[in-house]
Write an enzyme that holds these catalytic residues in place. Structure first.
Site, PDB file in Angstrom:
ATOM      1  N   ARG A 175       0.807  -1.225   0.000  1.00 58.72           N
ATOM      2  CA  ARG A 175       0.000   0.000   0.000  1.00 58.72           C
ATOM      3  C   ARG A 175       0.838   1.273   0.000  1.00 58.72           C
ATOM      4  NH1 ARG A 175      -2.486  -3.349  -1.692  1.00 58.72           N
ATOM      5  NH2 ARG A 175      -4.479  -4.208  -1.021  1.00 58.72           N
ATOM      6  N   SER A 225     -11.223   0.141   2.106  1.00 55.85           N
ATOM      7  CA  SER A 225     -10.695  -0.442   3.348  1.00 55.85           C
ATOM      8  C   SER A 225     -10.116   0.674   4.217  1.00 55.85           C
ATOM      9  CB  SER A 225      -9.617  -1.476   3.040  1.00 55.85           C
ATOM     10  OG  SER A 225     -10.155  -2.559   2.318  1.00 55.85           O
ATOM     11  N   GLU A 295      -5.387   2.951   6.291  1.00 50.99           N
ATOM     12  CA  GLU A 295      -5.095   2.866   4.868  1.00 50.99           C
ATOM     13  C   GLU A 295      -5.628   4.087   4.147  1.00 50.99           C
ATOM     14  OE1 GLU A 295      -6.433  -0.080   1.250  1.00 50.99           O
ATOM     15  OE2 GLU A 295      -5.424  -0.988   2.976  1.00 50.99           O
TER      16      GLU A 295
END
Length: 300
Positions: A175, A225, A295
């Site tokens: 990520r 998310s 995130e």
């Protein structure tokens, strides 16, 4: 007054540039949350973007660059500087053999369909991700076992001086990439795919879409998310084990359909979301000893 005068100066120097003042960021984020951007600009083409970058650097202004805003949470106070949006105006696509060249503003769903139409496999995982290519590269977006690092071969980008360059080492990790927080603006990328039958590619895309639709709250505003996947586990499972499914603060709620999502049930503020995130992090740590990391990208 400083930002207003900056907007006036930008308009004077760039008469054809779309420039808005006090533009509500909730209109540009999937979460439908966020205060105003003092100055909001949408360049038409790369040369205009380069000139704007040089103009802002000369004035000591570092812009915030966004795409579809699918992974963003903007503070209620808004963003005091300049927001540059690279959307459909940076949306060209072309295929050459097993490679696709795409600009940063191309939505991932459109990119995946384009690949399928050219009999190129490898982007099926991206079909249901709501972001654009630029944002997906910056955060190495992924789903169902696929990530951007699997297909991206090189990235074109622009630095704060308005100069363009290309790299075949985007620095992908979980990520994130070398572009995360760098100030460089992703312009586009070359992706290496593999030949396959379009009908087989379509079948895989529809299978993943069915899984996504069945498990995720796609009918409610969210930023996807909320937390990164912790080592050796899943954020959603830890949140559910802590008994937090459905927990709400104001208009923000831990989704009853998928605990890994915080959704806007209507009128949620950034403050609501941040408070709910803190409650979730605290409860998960107390229950399992795992510290969740966001995130979602917080701006403002």
């Amino acid at each position: 007054m400083e930002e207003i005068s900056l907007a006036y100066e930008i308009r004077s120097c760039f008469p054809n540039l779309t420039v808005l003042e006090n533009e509500p960021m909730r209109a540009h984020c999937a979460f439908r949350i966020g205060g105003p951007a003092a100055v909001f600009a949408e360049p038409e083409f790369e040369m205009e973007l380069a000139a704007l970058c040089r103009f802002l650097r000369e004035r000591g202004v570092r812009p915030t660059v966004i795409g579809n805003g699918s992974n963003l949470l903007v503070r209620d106070e808004g963003i005091p500087g300049v927001v540059i949006r690279l959307g459909e105006r940076f949306g060209s696509l072309r295929a050459e053999g097993t490679r696709i060249y795409a600009e940063a503003g191309v939505p991932l769903a459109r990119l995946a369909v384009f690949a399928k139409e050219h009999g190129l496999a490898g982007l099926e995982f991206a079909h249901g991700i709501p972001g654009t290519l630029g944002g997906a590269i910056m955060m190495n977006a992924g789903a169902y076992g696929g990530e951007m690092k699997d297909v991206v071969k090189s990235v074109r980008y622009m630095n704060e001086f308005g100069n363009t360059a290309e790299t075949d080492d985007p620095g992908f990790a979980y990520r994130k990439s070398r572009f995360s927080g760098s100030g460089d603006i992703i312009l586009g990328a070359c992706m290496e795919l593999r030949e396959d039958d379009p009908s087989a590619i379509h079948a895989r895309m529809m299978e993943l879409w069915a899984k996504r639709s069945a498990s995720q709250p796609l009918d409610m505003p969210s930023a996807g998310s909320t937390f990164k996947r912790p080592v050796g586990g899943f954020a959603a499972a830890l949140i559910e084990q802590a008994g937090l499914k459905g927990l709400a603060v104001g208009g923000a709620q831990v989704s009853e359909k998928h605990s890994g999502f915080i959704v806007n049930t209507g009128g949620a503020t950034c403050a609501d979301v941040l408070e709910l995130m803190e409650q979730v992090k605290r409860a998960v740590y107390e229950n399992s000893g795992v510290r969740l990391e966001p995130e979602v990208r917080l701006l403002g």
